[in-house]
Design a protein around this motif. Sequence first.
Motif, PDB file in Angstrom:
ATOM      1  N   LEU A   1       0.720  -1.240   0.072  1.00  0.00           N
ATOM      2  CA  LEU A   1       0.094  -0.047  -0.082  1.00  0.00           C
ATOM      3  C   LEU A   1       1.022   1.268  -0.144  1.00  0.00           C
ATOM      4  O   LEU A   1       0.535   2.230  -0.709  1.00  0.00           O
ATOM      5  N   GLY A   2       1.937   1.447   0.726  1.00  0.00           N
ATOM      6  CA  GLY A   2       2.668   2.474   1.046  1.00  0.00           C
ATOM      7  C   GLY A   2       2.227   3.200   2.340  1.00  0.00           C
ATOM      8  O   GLY A   2       1.254   2.494   2.841  1.00  0.00           O
ATOM      9  N   ASN A   3       2.642   4.305   2.301  1.00  0.00           N
ATOM     10  CA  ASN A   3       2.181   5.257   3.391  1.00  0.00           C
ATOM     11  C   ASN A   3       0.862   5.356   3.417  1.00  0.00           C
ATOM     12  O   ASN A   3      -0.003   6.049   2.670  1.00  0.00           O
ATOM     13  N   ILE A   4      -0.025   5.187   4.417  1.00  0.00           N
ATOM     14  CA  ILE A   4      -1.293   4.946   4.598  1.00  0.00           C
ATOM     15  C   ILE A   4      -1.816   6.555   5.101  1.00  0.00           C
ATOM     16  O   ILE A   4      -1.240   7.107   5.983  1.00  0.00           O
ATOM     17  N   THR A   5      -2.756   7.351   4.147  1.00  0.00           N
ATOM     18  CA  THR A   5      -3.149   8.735   4.714  1.00  0.00           C
ATOM     19  C   THR A   5      -4.356   8.758   5.107  1.00  0.00           C
ATOM     20  O   THR A   5      -4.923   9.894   5.610  1.00  0.00           O
TER      21      THR A   5
END
Length: 97
Positions: free
Chosen positions: A27-31
């Motif tokens: 996902l990468g960095n969840i914002t």
Amino acid sequence: MDTKYYWTDEDNGVVTVGLTADGQNELGNITFASLPRVGASLTTKDTLLNVEADKAVSDIPSPVAGKVIAINDKAANDPSVLNKRDKADSWIAKIQK
């Protein structure tokens, strides 16, 4: 999302669910995160978590059927905690089977 992307810990019929390191990397960095509401009944076809992250926007299906009895309030208020590796911080929900 493949089942290798989330972990489950079961204790007396209550399953705690969170993202694995592979899931976090995918996902990468969840914002942004939309967690289920407490009291919701889920099947394995239902969405447990909707996230927006650096690499993807994803609906993550529930790995278990049951009733949501708790959500990670920290994650509801600050989705970045789902990026942490510590299960005590980064769990998503607890589901009663």
